[in-house]
Every structure is written in structure tokens, then in C-alpha cells.
Scaffold this motif. Structure first.
Motif, PDB file in Angstrom:
ATOM      1  N   UNK A 109       0.816  -1.211   0.000  1.00 32.51           N
ATOM      2  CA  UNK A 109       0.000   0.000   0.000  1.00 32.51           C
ATOM      3  C   UNK A 109       0.850   1.262   0.000  1.00 32.51           C
ATOM      4  N   UNK A 110       2.088   1.200   0.521  1.00 35.72           N
ATOM      5  CA  UNK A 110       2.955   2.368   0.555  1.00 35.72           C
ATOM      6  C   UNK A 110       2.492   3.460   1.489  1.00 35.72           C
ATOM      7  N   UNK A 111       1.612   3.111   2.429  1.00 33.57           N
ATOM      8  CA  UNK A 111       1.097   4.092   3.383  1.00 33.57           C
ATOM      9  C   UNK A 111       0.805   3.375   4.700  1.00 33.57           C
ATOM     10  N   UNK A 112       0.612   4.143   5.764  1.00 32.04           N
ATOM     11  CA  UNK A 112       0.145   3.554   7.012  1.00 32.04           C
ATOM     12  C   UNK A 112      -1.238   2.961   6.783  1.00 32.04           C
ATOM     13  N   UNK A 113      -1.463   1.776   7.311  1.00 36.88           N
ATOM     14  CA  UNK A 113      -2.730   1.088   7.071  1.00 36.88           C
ATOM     15  C   UNK A 113      -3.210   0.401   8.339  1.00 36.88           C
ATOM     16  N   UNK A 114      -4.529   0.396   8.504  1.00 37.32           N
ATOM     17  CA  UNK A 114      -5.179  -0.399   9.537  1.00 37.32           C
ATOM     18  C   UNK A 114      -5.904  -1.546   8.845  1.00 37.32           C
ATOM     19  N   UNK A 115      -5.619  -2.767   9.281  1.00 39.19           N
ATOM     20  CA  UNK A 115      -6.338  -3.946   8.816  1.00 39.19           C
ATOM     21  C   UNK A 115      -7.113  -4.499  10.001  1.00 39.19           C
ATOM     22  N   UNK A 116      -8.441  -4.347   9.962  1.00 38.81           N
ATOM     23  CA  UNK A 116      -9.222  -4.947  11.041  1.00 38.81           C
ATOM     24  C   UNK A 116      -9.856  -6.231  10.515  1.00 38.81           C
ATOM     25  N   UNK A 117      -9.589  -7.318  11.193  1.00 40.57           N
ATOM     26  CA  UNK A 117     -10.047  -8.636  10.798  1.00 40.57           C
ATOM     27  C   UNK A 117     -11.256  -8.999  11.647  1.00 40.57           C
ATOM     28  N   UNK A 118     -12.323  -9.463  11.000  1.00 34.90           N
ATOM     29  CA  UNK A 118     -13.563  -9.713  11.729  1.00 34.90           C
ATOM     30  C   UNK A 118     -14.165 -11.055  11.325  1.00 34.90           C
ATOM     31  N   UNK A 119     -14.954 -11.670  12.224  1.00 36.12           N
ATOM     32  CA  UNK A 119     -15.483 -13.010  11.968  1.00 36.12           C
ATOM     33  C   UNK A 119     -16.479 -13.096  10.819  1.00 36.12           C
ATOM     34  N   UNK A 120     -17.418 -12.141  10.749  1.00 32.84           N
ATOM     35  CA  UNK A 120     -18.418 -12.211   9.689  1.00 32.84           C
ATOM     36  C   UNK A 120     -19.469 -11.133   9.856  1.00 32.84           C
ATOM     37  N   UNK A 121     -19.818 -10.488   8.758  1.00 31.88           N
ATOM     38  CA  UNK A 121     -20.849  -9.448   8.766  1.00 31.88           C
ATOM     39  C   UNK A 121     -21.667  -9.591   7.492  1.00 31.88           C
ATOM     40  N   UNK A 122     -22.994  -9.532   7.624  1.00 30.63           N
ATOM     41  CA  UNK A 122     -23.878  -9.812   6.502  1.00 30.63           C
ATOM     42  C   UNK A 122     -24.973  -8.765   6.414  1.00 30.63           C
ATOM     43  N   UNK A 144     -13.840 -22.026  13.746  1.00 27.00           N
ATOM     44  CA  UNK A 144     -14.755 -22.529  12.724  1.00 27.00           C
ATOM     45  C   UNK A 144     -16.180 -22.433  13.209  1.00 27.00           C
ATOM     46  N   UNK A 145     -17.031 -21.894  12.361  1.00 27.15           N
ATOM     47  CA  UNK A 145     -18.461 -21.812  12.663  1.00 27.15           C
ATOM     48  C   UNK A 145     -19.213 -21.748  11.349  1.00 27.15           C
ATOM     49  N   UNK A 146     -20.355 -22.406  11.280  1.00 28.43           N
ATOM     50  CA  UNK A 146     -21.131 -22.404  10.055  1.00 28.43           C
ATOM     51  C   UNK A 146     -20.418 -23.056   8.895  1.00 28.43           C
ATOM     52  N   UNK A 147     -19.540 -24.024   9.178  1.00 25.04           N
ATOM     53  CA  UNK A 147     -18.857 -24.762   8.131  1.00 25.04           C
ATOM     54  C   UNK A 147     -17.716 -24.018   7.474  1.00 25.04           C
ATOM     55  N   UNK A 148     -17.257 -22.914   8.053  1.00 26.30           N
ATOM     56  CA  UNK A 148     -16.140 -22.174   7.459  1.00 26.30           C
ATOM     57  C   UNK A 148     -15.206 -21.645   8.535  1.00 26.30           C
ATOM     58  N   UNK A 149     -13.963 -21.430   8.139  1.00 29.23           N
ATOM     59  CA  UNK A 149     -12.969 -20.843   9.025  1.00 29.23           C
ATOM     60  C   UNK A 149     -13.162 -19.339   9.052  1.00 29.23           C
ATOM     61  N   UNK A 150     -13.125 -18.762  10.246  1.00 31.71           N
ATOM     62  CA  UNK A 150     -13.353 -17.329  10.420  1.00 31.71           C
ATOM     63  C   UNK A 150     -12.258 -16.732  11.293  1.00 31.71           C
ATOM     64  N   UNK A 151     -11.968 -15.450  11.044  1.00 31.98           N
ATOM     65  CA  UNK A 151     -11.016 -14.742  11.898  1.00 31.98           C
ATOM     66  C   UNK A 151     -11.615 -14.468  13.268  1.00 31.98           C
ATOM     67  N   UNK A 152     -10.810 -14.613  14.295  1.00 26.54           N
ATOM     68  CA  UNK A 152     -11.140 -13.978  15.558  1.00 26.54           C
ATOM     69  C   UNK A 152     -10.833 -12.487  15.401  1.00 26.54           C
ATOM     70  N   UNK A 153     -11.583 -11.650  16.096  1.00 29.19           N
ATOM     71  CA  UNK A 153     -11.469 -10.205  15.893  1.00 29.19           C
ATOM     72  C   UNK A 153     -10.076  -9.728  16.313  1.00 29.19           C
ATOM     73  N   UNK A 154      -9.373  -9.107  15.369  1.00 31.54           N
ATOM     74  CA  UNK A 154      -7.986  -8.668  15.577  1.00 31.54           C
ATOM     75  C   UNK A 154      -7.716  -7.491  14.648  1.00 31.54           C
ATOM     76  N   UNK A 155      -6.907  -6.540  15.099  1.00 32.36           N
ATOM     77  CA  UNK A 155      -6.579  -5.369  14.278  1.00 32.36           C
ATOM     78  C   UNK A 155      -5.074  -5.164  14.231  1.00 32.36           C
ATOM     79  N   UNK A 156      -4.569  -4.860  13.037  1.00 29.51           N
ATOM     80  CA  UNK A 156      -3.150  -4.606  12.820  1.00 29.51           C
ATOM     81  C   UNK A 156      -2.952  -3.180  12.315  1.00 29.51           C
ATOM     82  N   UNK A 157      -1.947  -2.509  12.842  1.00 32.73           N
ATOM     83  CA  UNK A 157      -1.473  -1.245  12.278  1.00 32.73           C
ATOM     84  C   UNK A 157      -0.178  -1.549  11.553  1.00 32.73           C
ATOM     85  N   UNK A 158      -0.144  -1.214  10.254  1.00 33.74           N
ATOM     86  CA  UNK A 158       0.964  -1.587   9.380  1.00 33.74           C
ATOM     87  C   UNK A 158       1.593  -0.332   8.803  1.00 33.74           C
TER      88      UNK A 158
END
Length: 295
Positions: free
Chosen positions: A150-163, A246-260
């Protein structure tokens, strides 16, 4: 059954074990997926003898799991990279990690979070100083986004699922899984504070293991002004050994945030995230401090 007989068995598990026959081989694939691609670096990380590493790398190249790409001609030196066949092992690595975390390091209960003092939390915070692997993830339109470029400061927030409402998504008893709820609140809070992240020169990306079309529906429903990315193939999850369940037959992230940082090096980690909305305010403060922007 002798080891050399495994490749002739009619069982896919036995055939796979004929290639991935010991724990060193799995750890080599794990580290290559994480961006450690050179012989000396792999030896330092694994603590394995040069002979053993040479034999296993040679076997993985022979079986088409890894390919050698020269980076020096004099003397000849190579990067070892996953092939398409090798990338097919990423879900296996993720499943092994989830099983070990849940059943060997945990109590076997389904959870989308972790204790602050757990081995899983320590592993997440050990990502500080680590460079993101060269993962390319599809956005909601299917177009690839290189998250490490990305060449810039970035926030990556990882989340289990949103619909989006009215779409098939949340599995049964979703609200009963500790840590699973709050993805919509987290995303809409990032949307609300997005102008402040922009003012600080920080980009925001939401990342889930959901399909791009599911993320597209949710992004449109929530009116998100930043990209959502899909790690449905597990490239980021396996490369960083990120906490999953794993929930609902798929692998999901536990909620986690990275500053890169602009060089794709992780500078701050939020895990576990127990307050989805409050974590956004906290990350904005952290991002401003790292980017040198006053609040």
C-alpha cells in the motif's frame, strides 16, 4: 504399512503423507507461507540441520509443492516459493492451527476470542515487527489488492463475519459464540471515523474470510467508504498464523486489528478485541501517534 508404500495407497490422506511425511516439512511450508523463503533464514527459524533442510526442500520441490527462484547467480542462491499446489496446503495449516489452539492449548470450547494472557494472544502480539507476506486478496469487485504494497500507514481490522439483512450468512447460535458479535458495529464505527483516519494519512481495510459477493452486499448495506477484502483462500491467515475459529462450516477470523507501516511491517496489534467500537477509537489514537499526526 511401510513409509514408502504410502504413495501407492488409494487414500488421499496416505498419499498426502507420502509427500508431507514429518513435522519439519509442515513447518517449512508454514514458514515459506509467512515470507521466510531463503535457505539460511529457514534454517535460523527452524533450528534444523542443513542436511535435513536440504533434503526436505529438495523433496518439496520434486513434488511440486515449492519452486526455486534464483535471486543470485554467483554464488547460486534461491528463494523457495509456494506453487499453486503448495498454496492448496494453506487450509490444512489453518485447520491444524485451529485444532491445536482449541483442543491442545484450549479447553475444546468454541470461541471467537481468547484470554489476554493466552498463548494465542502472545502469538498475535509477536506479529509486531513482522512484515506482511505478499498476499493478494480480492476486494468486493473481485479485483486483487496487494495488502503488503500500500505504501502508506494502514489499519487492517479482521472480523469473523458481517452480513446484509435478508442474506444468508450468520450460522445458528452465532450470538452465543463468545466474541462473535459486533462486526457490524465495528465496521460502521470505522466508517464514522474514517475521515479522521484519512486526515492522519492512514488507510483502512476490513478483512474477512467471507466471499467477495457477501462482503459486497454488506459494504453496500453499511455504506462503508473503505475497501473490504476477502481472505477466503487463507493466504493472510496462514501467512501470519492469525487466530481463527470454525463456525457455520467455514474458518473465520477472531477479531484482531493490525497497524501496518508503509513498508508493510506490523507496528501495533489489538487482540483480543472485547469492545469493537472502543477499539476503533483506541486504534485511531495509536495510528496518529505512529504516523506523527497530532490528535
Amino acid at each position: 504399512m511401510r513409509r514408502e508404500d504410502l504413495a501407492d495407497a488409494d487414500c488421499g490422506i496416505a498419499q498426502a503423507l507420502g509427500v508431507l511425511g514429518d513435522w519439519w516439512t509442515f513447518l517449512i511450508v508454514r514458514d515459506v507461507a509467512g515470507g521466510t523463503t531463503r535457505f539460511d533464514a529457514l534454517q535460523r527459524e527452524l533450528g534444523v540441520s542443513r542436511r535435513a533442510l536440504t533434503e526436505r526442500l529438495g523433496a518439496l520441490v520434486e513434488h511440486g509443492v515449492l519452486e526455486r527462484r534464483p535471486y543470485s547467480r554467483h554464488p547460486p542462491r534461491y528463494d523457495y516459493l509456494l506453487t499453486g499446489k503448495g498454496e492448496g496446503l494453506l487450509p490444512v495449516l489453518i485447520a491444524l492451527q485451529d485444532w491445536g489452539t482449541k483442543h491442545l492449548m484450549g479447553d475444546g470450547e468454541l470461541t471467537a476470542t481468547a484470554d489476554a494472557g493466552s498463548a494465542e494472544a502472545r502469538r498475535a502480539h509477536d506479529l509486531i515487527g513482522r512484515r506482511l507476506p505478499e498476499a493478494v486478496l480480492p476486494g468486493v469487485d473481485g479485483h486483487p489488492v496487494p495488502v503488503a504494497a500500500t505504501g502508506a500507514w494502514s489499519v487492517l481490522y479482521l472480523f469473523p463475519g458481517a452480513y446484509a439483512p435478508g442474506t444468508q450468512g450468520y450460522p445458528p447460535a452465532w450470538s452465543e459464540i463468545p466474541g462473535a458479535r459486533g462486526c457490524t458495529l465495528e465496521s460502521t464505527t470505522y466508517a464514522k471515523r474514517y475521515p479522521d483516519f484519512q486526515a492522519a494519512g492512514v488507510r483502512v481495510y476490513g478483512v474477512s474470510t467471507q466471499r467477495p459477493d457477501q462482503l459486497a452486499d454488506f459494504s453496500a448495506y453499511a455504506g462503508l467508504p473503505f475497501p473490504l477484502l476477502s481472505d477466503q483462500d487463507g493466504r493472510l491467515a496462514a501467512g501470519l498464523l492469525l487466530p481463527v475459529f470454525r463456525a457455520g462450516g467455514m474458518t473465520r477470523f477472531k477479531r484482531l486489528t493490525l497497524l501496518v507501516d508503509p513498508q508493510a511491517v506490523v507496528r501495533a496489534v489489538q487482540f483480543p478485541v472485547t469492545d469493537p467500537a472502543g477499539s476503533v477509537e483506541e486504534m485511531l489514537t495509536v495510528a496518529r501517534e505512529h504516523a506523527g499526526i497530532p490528535g
